[in-house]
Write an enzyme that holds these catalytic residues in place. Structure first.
Site, mmCIF file in Angstrom:
data_model
loop_
_atom_site.group_PDB
_atom_site.id
_atom_site.type_symbol
_atom_site.label_atom_id
_atom_site.label_comp_id
_atom_site.label_asym_id
_atom_site.label_seq_id
_atom_site.Cartn_x
_atom_site.Cartn_y
_atom_site.Cartn_z
ATOM 1 N N TYR A 76 0.834 -1.203 0.000
ATOM 2 C CA TYR A 76 0.000 0.000 0.000
ATOM 3 C C TYR A 76 0.870 1.254 0.000
ATOM 4 O O TYR A 76 0.575 2.232 -0.682
ATOM 5 C CB TYR A 76 -0.928 0.012 1.218
ATOM 6 C CG TYR A 76 -1.967 1.111 1.129
ATOM 7 C CD1 TYR A 76 -3.178 0.879 0.490
ATOM 8 C CD2 TYR A 76 -1.716 2.373 1.653
ATOM 9 C CE1 TYR A 76 -4.118 1.892 0.364
ATOM 10 C CE2 TYR A 76 -2.644 3.386 1.531
ATOM 11 C CZ TYR A 76 -3.855 3.144 0.894
ATOM 12 O OH TYR A 76 -4.781 4.144 0.776
ATOM 13 N N PHE A 128 -7.450 21.172 -24.775
ATOM 14 C CA PHE A 128 -7.757 19.752 -24.839
ATOM 15 C C PHE A 128 -8.979 19.541 -23.937
ATOM 16 O O PHE A 128 -9.120 20.198 -22.912
ATOM 17 C CB PHE A 128 -6.590 18.852 -24.429
ATOM 18 C CG PHE A 128 -6.989 17.410 -24.602
ATOM 19 C CD1 PHE A 128 -7.136 16.883 -25.871
ATOM 20 C CD2 PHE A 128 -7.329 16.623 -23.510
ATOM 21 C CE1 PHE A 128 -7.604 15.592 -26.054
ATOM 22 C CE2 PHE A 128 -7.788 15.324 -23.682
ATOM 23 C CZ PHE A 128 -7.924 14.805 -24.956
ATOM 24 N N THR A 129 -9.827 18.602 -24.337
ATOM 25 C CA THR A 129 -11.142 18.442 -23.706
ATOM 26 C C THR A 129 -11.072 18.342 -22.179
ATOM 27 O O THR A 129 -11.676 19.142 -21.468
ATOM 28 C CB THR A 129 -11.840 17.201 -24.287
ATOM 29 O OG1 THR A 129 -10.966 16.080 -24.148
ATOM 30 C CG2 THR A 129 -12.158 17.394 -25.764
ATOM 31 N N ASP A 219 1.775 20.136 -20.683
ATOM 32 C CA ASP A 219 1.088 18.868 -20.872
ATOM 33 C C ASP A 219 2.074 17.996 -21.628
ATOM 34 O O ASP A 219 2.294 18.158 -22.833
ATOM 35 C CB ASP A 219 -0.202 19.080 -21.668
ATOM 36 C CG ASP A 219 -0.959 17.774 -21.849
ATOM 37 O OD1 ASP A 219 -0.322 16.700 -21.750
ATOM 38 O OD2 ASP A 219 -2.171 17.814 -22.097
ATOM 39 N N LYS A 262 -0.051 7.506 -23.483
ATOM 40 C CA LYS A 262 0.380 7.842 -24.851
ATOM 41 C C LYS A 262 1.873 7.532 -24.995
ATOM 42 O O LYS A 262 2.250 6.382 -25.148
ATOM 43 C CB LYS A 262 0.076 9.309 -25.152
ATOM 44 C CG LYS A 262 -1.387 9.594 -25.473
ATOM 45 C CD LYS A 262 -2.251 9.630 -24.266
ATOM 46 C CE LYS A 262 -3.580 10.292 -24.503
ATOM 47 N NZ LYS A 262 -4.394 10.286 -23.276
ATOM 48 N N ARG A 388 -13.330 15.004 -34.007
ATOM 49 C CA ARG A 388 -12.674 16.094 -33.286
ATOM 50 C C ARG A 388 -13.140 17.388 -33.948
ATOM 51 O O ARG A 388 -12.438 18.008 -34.729
ATOM 52 C CB ARG A 388 -11.147 15.981 -33.352
ATOM 53 C CG ARG A 388 -10.568 14.804 -32.597
ATOM 54 C CD ARG A 388 -10.350 15.006 -31.109
ATOM 55 N NE ARG A 388 -11.459 14.805 -30.226
ATOM 56 C CZ ARG A 388 -11.346 14.398 -28.958
ATOM 57 N NH1 ARG A 388 -10.181 14.096 -28.449
ATOM 58 N NH2 ARG A 388 -12.396 14.303 -28.189
ATOM 59 N N PHE A 455 -18.984 14.435 -26.282
ATOM 60 C CA PHE A 455 -18.607 13.555 -27.398
ATOM 61 C C PHE A 455 -18.530 12.093 -26.989
ATOM 62 O O PHE A 455 -18.724 11.201 -27.803
ATOM 63 C CB PHE A 455 -17.270 14.003 -27.998
ATOM 64 C CG PHE A 455 -16.156 14.103 -26.990
ATOM 65 C CD1 PHE A 455 -15.991 15.268 -26.249
ATOM 66 C CD2 PHE A 455 -15.298 13.045 -26.765
ATOM 67 C CE1 PHE A 455 -14.984 15.366 -25.307
ATOM 68 C CE2 PHE A 455 -14.280 13.132 -25.828
ATOM 69 C CZ PHE A 455 -14.130 14.308 -25.089
HETATM 70 N N1 F0G Z 1 -3.744 15.810 -22.602
HETATM 71 C C1 F0G Z 1 -3.763 15.414 -23.886
HETATM 72 C C2 F0G Z 1 -3.039 16.210 -24.903
HETATM 73 C C3 F0G Z 1 -4.474 14.259 -24.242
HETATM 74 O O1 F0G Z 1 -4.476 13.871 -25.501
HETATM 75 C C4 F0G Z 1 -5.154 13.530 -23.240
HETATM 76 C C5 F0G Z 1 -5.941 12.347 -23.567
HETATM 77 C C6 F0G Z 1 -5.107 13.988 -21.917
HETATM 78 C C7 F0G Z 1 -4.384 15.128 -21.637
HETATM 79 C C8 F0G Z 1 -5.835 13.288 -20.800
HETATM 80 O O2 F0G Z 1 -5.190 12.123 -20.464
HETATM 81 O O3 F0G Z 1 -6.842 10.339 -21.054
HETATM 82 O O4 F0G Z 1 -4.900 9.884 -19.545
HETATM 83 O O5 F0G Z 1 -6.789 11.255 -18.759
HETATM 84 N N2 F0G Z 1 -6.238 12.067 -24.739
HETATM 85 C C9 F0G Z 1 -6.946 10.887 -25.210
HETATM 86 C C10 F0G Z 1 -7.099 10.973 -26.693
HETATM 87 C C11 F0G Z 1 -8.213 10.610 -24.507
HETATM 88 O O6 F0G Z 1 -7.762 10.088 -27.257
HETATM 89 O O7 F0G Z 1 -6.555 11.876 -27.320
HETATM 90 P P1 F0G Z 1 -5.991 10.821 -19.922
#
Ligand code: F0G
Length: 464
Positions: A76, A128-129, A219, A262, A388, A455
Site C-alpha cells: 500500500y 484539450f477536452t 502537458d 500515450k 474532433r 462527445f
Molecule cells: N492531454 C492530452 C493532450 C491528451 O491527448 C489527453 C488524452 C489527456 C491530456 C488526458 O489524459 O486520457 O490519460 O486522462 N487524450 C486521449 C485521446 C483521450 O484520445 O486523445 P488521460
C-alpha cells in the site's frame, strides 16, 4: 531487371504475441452503428476491425515491460515501483517531485484545483477536452493563444503548436498577471492535428512568463513525439538526443501533467511532476492525491502499472522507436495525400486528421460532418476513428451555444507498436472508398447530449 529504388525503414521490433481481429459484414456494422447512436465511442470493441479511435492506453507493451509487471510491489505504501518511476522521471524529464495519478486527467484535476481560483484565466496552445474542463471546474476560463496557422488545416507551417506571444501578452495586459495562474503548454498539440511546438517558441514563452511571474505547466502527454519533431525540423537540434531535447523542454516549465497512456507505451497511468522550486505545490498535491486518487506512492495505480510506465519511459525516448511511430503515421498520410484526400497538414505525430469540412462540403457544421464521416468510415470498413470537431468542442458555458471550431476533423489515431503496414494500406483504401461516395452522404442530428464531455456519450440519428 528492375531495381528497388529506396531503402525502407522497418519497425524496430518483432511480434511475440498476437490478438486476432474480427471482420464483420456491412449489415452487422450497420446494426452496430445504429445501436451506438452513430457515435464511435459507443461501439463495442469486438465489432471493430482496425481500431484507430485513440492512441491512449492502446499501446503494445514490450516483453521488458511485461516482465516488469511480475515485479510489481503491491505494498500500500512505499512500493519500490514508485521509486523506480520517480527515478526515471527525474532522469529523463528532470522534475524532482512526482505524484502518480491513475491517468492524465487525474493530474489535471490536482493542478487545476491547486493553482486556479475562480475568475482566473488559463491561456493555452489550443484546448484539450479534459484539460479545459478541469480548468473550468476550478473556476477558470480557458483562453486559446495558439498561433492562427493552427486553425488552418492547409497551412504547412512546421510548428503549428506554437504560442502567439502577442496573444499571451495582450491577455496578461488585459486581465493582469495575478489572474493568470499559469500558461498551459502542450507538446504535439492534439486538437490542432498533432502539431509540435518549437524549442525557440517555448524559450520565448518562458522569458515572457518570467517577466510577469507566471508559471508554465506543460502537458507532457506526447512530449517525446514533440522532441522528435524538434530534432528533425528545428535548426541546431539534429545532433541532440531525444532525451536531451526532452530535458531542455521540461527545463522551461515549472510542472507537467502526464498521460502515460500515450508516449509511455502503457495501458494505464499518469503523473503530475514538479521542479525543485515547487515544493509547496508538491506538498499540496500530495495532500490532495490521497483524497482523489490514492496514497502518494501509488496514486490510483497498481505497483506493476508504475513499473511498466517506468520501463516505458526508457523505451519511449529511443529515436528508433519514434522514427517508426511517427513514420507509420506519415506513411498513411502520404498515401492519402497522393489520392487527393483532404487532411490536416503537416502530417501530425500521432494521427491523421481528415478535414471533414472539405471531405463533406455539402454538410453544415450543425449537421456534424466529422461525426458523420467517422460513422461512414466504420460502416464502410469496420475501422473506428474519432470526431474532433463541433461535438468535441462542446458548448460555451455562459451562452449555452455550440462552440463552432474552425477545425472539423476526424482523427485516425495510431496506437504505438500495434498495427502493421498492411493495416495502414487497408485504412487508406477504406478512406478512399468513402471519398468516392461522399456526395451521397447525409448528416446527423443529435438526439441525446450529456452535460460534460458530450462527445463520449452523445447519440445521433441520420438525417432523412
Ligand atoms: N492531454 C492530452 C493532450 C491528451 O491527448 C489527453 C488524452 C489527456 C491530456 C488526458 O489524459 O486520457 O490519460 O486522462 N487524450 C486521449 C485521446 C483521450 O484520445 O486523445 P488521460
Amino acid at each position: 531487371m528492375q531495381k528497388l529504388k529506396k531503402r525502407s525503414w522497418a519497425e524496430p521490433f518483432k511480434i511475440k504475441t498476437v490478438e486476432l481481429l474480427k471482420v464483420t459484414t456491412r449489415e452487422e456494422r450497420n446494426r452496430a452503428l445504429k445501436e451506438a447512436g452513430y457515435n464511435t465511442f459507443l461501439l463495442k470493441s469486438e465489432d471493430v476491425y482496425i481500431d484507430l479511435l485513440t492512441d491512449s492506453g492502446t499501446n503494445a507493451m514490450s516483453d521488458y515491460q511485461w516482465a516488469g509487471l511480475m515485479l510489481g510491489d503491491e505494498a500500500y505504501a512505499g512500493s519500490k515501483n514508485f521509486y523506480n518511476l520517480e527515478e526515471k522521471v527525474q532522469q529523463f524529464y528532470g522534475y524532482k517531485y512526482l505524484v502518480p495519478t491513475h491517468q492524465g486527467r487525474g493530474a489535471e484535476h490536482l493542478i487545476s484545483q491547486i493553482l486556479i481560483k475562480p475568475g482566473d484565466f488559463v491561456p493555452g496552445n489550443m484546448y484539450f477536452t479534459t484539460t479545459r474542463l478541469h480548468q473550468e471546474l476550478a473556476g477558470g476560463t480557458f483562453v486559446d493563444i495558439i498561433i492562427d496557422e493552427a486553425h488552418d488545416p492547409t497551412s504547412t507551417y512546421p510548428f503549428k503548436g506554437n504560442i502567439d506571444l502577442q496573444k499571451l501578452d495582450d491577455l496578461v495586459k488585459r486581465v493582469g498577471a495575478k489572474r493568470v495562474p499559469y500558461v498551459s503548454v502542450a507538446g504535439t498539440v492534439n486538437m490542432a492535428g498533432g502539431q509540435p511546438i518549437s524549442m525557440e517558441n517555448l524559450r520565448q514563452v518562458r522569458q515572457l512568463c518570467k517577466n510577469h511571474g507566471i508559471r508554465i505547466v506543460l502537458d507532457a502527454t506526447r512530449l517525446m513525439e514533440n522532441a522528435y519533431f524538434i530534432k528533425i525540423r528545428e535548426k541546431g537540434y539534429q545532433q541532440k538526443t531525444i532525451a536531451e531535447i526532452l530535458g531542455e523542454m521540461c527545463s522551461y516549465s515549472d510542472a507537467c501533467t502526464m498521460s502515460g497512456k500515450k508516449d509511455l507505451l502503457v495501458n494505464i497511468g499518469g503523473f503530475l511532476a514538479l521542479r525543485e522550486h515547487e515544493q509547496e505545490i508538491f506538498e499540496e498535491a500530495r495532500n490532495l492525491v490521497v483524497v482523489y486518487e490514492g496514497l502518494h506512492t501509488y496514486g490510483g495505480l497498481a505497483g506493476r502499472d508504475m513499473e511498466a510506465m517506468a520501463r516505458g519511459i526508457e523505451e519511449a525516448v529511443s529515436e528508433d522507436h519514434l522514427r517508426a511511430r511517427i513514420g507509420q503515421v506519415e506513411y498513411v498520410g502520404e498515401k492519402l495525400l497522393g489520392i487527393g484526400i483532404p487532411i490536416v497538414l503537416p502530417i501530425g505525430g500521432h494521427a491523421i486528421f481528415l478535414d471533414a469540412k472539405r471531405f463533406l462540403p455539402h454538410l453544415k457544421q450543425v449537421e456534424f460532418p466529422a461525426q458523420t464521416l467517422a460513422a461512414e468510415l466504420y460502416l464502410e470498413s469496420g475501422i473506428r476513428s474519432m470526431e474532433r470537431g463541433i461535438v468535441s468542442a462542446g458548448r460555451n458555458k455562459e451562452t449555452g451555444d455550440h462552440y463552432h471550431p474552425k477545425l472539423e476533423l476526424v482523427r485516425l489515431t495510431f496506437p504505438r507498436r500495434v498495427y502493421t503496414q498492411a493495416h495502414c494500406d487497408v485504412t487508406a483504401e477504406a478512406v478512399e472508398a468513402v471519398y468516392e461516395n461522399r456526395e451521397s452522404v447525409k448528416g446527423l442530428r443529435m438526439v441525446y447530449e450529456p452535460k460534460y464531455l458530450r462527445f463520449f456519450q452523445a447519440r445521433f440519428e441520420k438525417l432523412p
